[in-house]
Design a protein around this motif. Structure first.
Motif, mmCIF file in Angstrom:
data_model
loop_
_atom_site.group_PDB
_atom_site.id
_atom_site.type_symbol
_atom_site.label_atom_id
_atom_site.label_comp_id
_atom_site.label_asym_id
_atom_site.label_seq_id
_atom_site.Cartn_x
_atom_site.Cartn_y
_atom_site.Cartn_z
ATOM 1 N N GLU A 111 -48.088 -14.127 -47.038
ATOM 2 C CA GLU A 111 -47.834 -12.909 -47.793
ATOM 3 C C GLU A 111 -47.273 -13.229 -49.178
ATOM 4 O O GLU A 111 -47.677 -12.636 -50.176
ATOM 5 C CB GLU A 111 -46.860 -12.005 -47.043
ATOM 6 C CG GLU A 111 -46.642 -10.677 -47.728
ATOM 7 C CD GLU A 111 -45.747 -9.733 -46.958
ATOM 8 O OE1 GLU A 111 -45.410 -8.679 -47.533
ATOM 9 O OE2 GLU A 111 -45.387 -10.024 -45.811
ATOM 10 N N ASN B 192 -44.993 -15.253 -43.639
ATOM 11 C CA ASN B 192 -44.293 -14.997 -44.896
ATOM 12 C C ASN B 192 -44.842 -15.861 -46.033
ATOM 13 O O ASN B 192 -44.924 -15.408 -47.173
ATOM 14 C CB ASN B 192 -42.787 -15.199 -44.734
ATOM 15 C CG ASN B 192 -42.117 -13.976 -44.172
ATOM 16 O OD1 ASN B 192 -42.120 -12.920 -44.787
ATOM 17 N ND2 ASN B 192 -41.556 -14.099 -42.983
ATOM 18 N N THR C 114 -41.438 -9.749 -54.803
ATOM 19 C CA THR C 114 -41.850 -9.760 -53.401
ATOM 20 C C THR C 114 -42.122 -11.185 -52.951
ATOM 21 O O THR C 114 -41.767 -11.570 -51.831
ATOM 22 C CB THR C 114 -43.102 -8.884 -53.201
ATOM 23 O OG1 THR C 114 -42.809 -7.575 -53.673
ATOM 24 C CG2 THR C 114 -43.525 -8.834 -51.751
ATOM 25 N N GLN C 115 -42.720 -11.972 -53.821
ATOM 26 C CA GLN C 115 -43.003 -13.366 -53.498
ATOM 27 C C GLN C 115 -41.705 -14.114 -53.196
ATOM 28 O O GLN C 115 -41.602 -14.821 -52.192
ATOM 29 C CB GLN C 115 -43.733 -14.033 -54.663
ATOM 30 C CG GLN C 115 -44.180 -15.449 -54.389
ATOM 31 C CD GLN C 115 -44.913 -16.025 -55.570
ATOM 32 O OE1 GLN C 115 -44.334 -16.153 -56.650
ATOM 33 N NE2 GLN C 115 -46.172 -16.357 -55.388
ATOM 34 N N ARG D 231 -40.398 -13.081 -49.781
ATOM 35 C CA ARG D 231 -41.157 -13.638 -48.656
ATOM 36 C C ARG D 231 -40.852 -15.118 -48.473
ATOM 37 O O ARG D 231 -40.724 -15.597 -47.343
ATOM 38 C CB ARG D 231 -42.673 -13.449 -48.866
ATOM 39 C CG ARG D 231 -43.167 -12.010 -48.833
ATOM 40 C CD ARG D 231 -42.920 -11.244 -47.557
ATOM 41 N NE ARG D 231 -41.572 -10.801 -47.345
ATOM 42 C CZ ARG D 231 -40.973 -9.736 -47.929
ATOM 43 N NH1 ARG D 231 -41.620 -8.984 -48.771
ATOM 44 N NH2 ARG D 231 -39.726 -9.432 -47.648
ATOM 45 N N SER E 254 -48.400 -12.272 -53.419
ATOM 46 C CA SER E 254 -47.510 -11.223 -53.915
ATOM 47 C C SER E 254 -47.069 -11.491 -55.347
ATOM 48 O O SER E 254 -47.203 -12.596 -55.854
ATOM 49 C CB SER E 254 -46.255 -11.149 -53.033
ATOM 50 O OG SER E 254 -46.595 -10.835 -51.713
#
Length: 120
Positions: free
Chosen positions: A46, A43, A54-55, A58, A50
């Motif tokens: 990712e 995570n 989304t960041q 995660r 992002s």
């Protein structure tokens, strides 16, 4: 990439033998411990690539997985699968992971500057 990524990887390295011992006694708990430890790292990776929404999600997931990892280790100690000494040794790393991830959730912009690894 956030520096906490390297800390999370080191926690996994430090837990490798303990996870193996947990799996020998309780396979589902061992697998869950391994999965939530890996989830933190994945995570973070990712999230670092992002966009904002989304960041944030995660990094929030990474924090949840960090808390779950601590819980898995606590259960393993309580059930006698691993020694409490190992839990105490990892306590500082657990706390650093959780504090940093909680701070990332609170103030992503500030922490992006503070916790990024220097570019070579």
């Amino acid at each position: 990439m956030l520096r906490i990524y390297e800390v999370a990887l080191q926690v996994l390295r430090d837990l490798r033998e303990a996870i193996d011992r947990i799996e020998q006694r309780d396979r589902p708990l061992g697998l869950q411990t391994r999965k939530c430890g890996a989830s933190i790292v994945l995570n973070l990776a990712e999230g670092s690539g992002s966009i904002k929404g989304t960041q944030r999600a995660r990094y929030a997931n990474a924090l949840g997985s960090a808390k779950e990892l601590r819980g898995c280790v606590d259960v393993a100690v309580a059930l006698g699968y691993i020694e409490g000494d190992q839990r105490r040794e990892l306590s500082a790393a657990f706390e650093q992971n959780e504090k940093t991830l909680a701070a990332v959730r609170r103030d992503e912009a500030q922490l992006t500057a503070v916790f990024r690894r220097p570019e070579n």
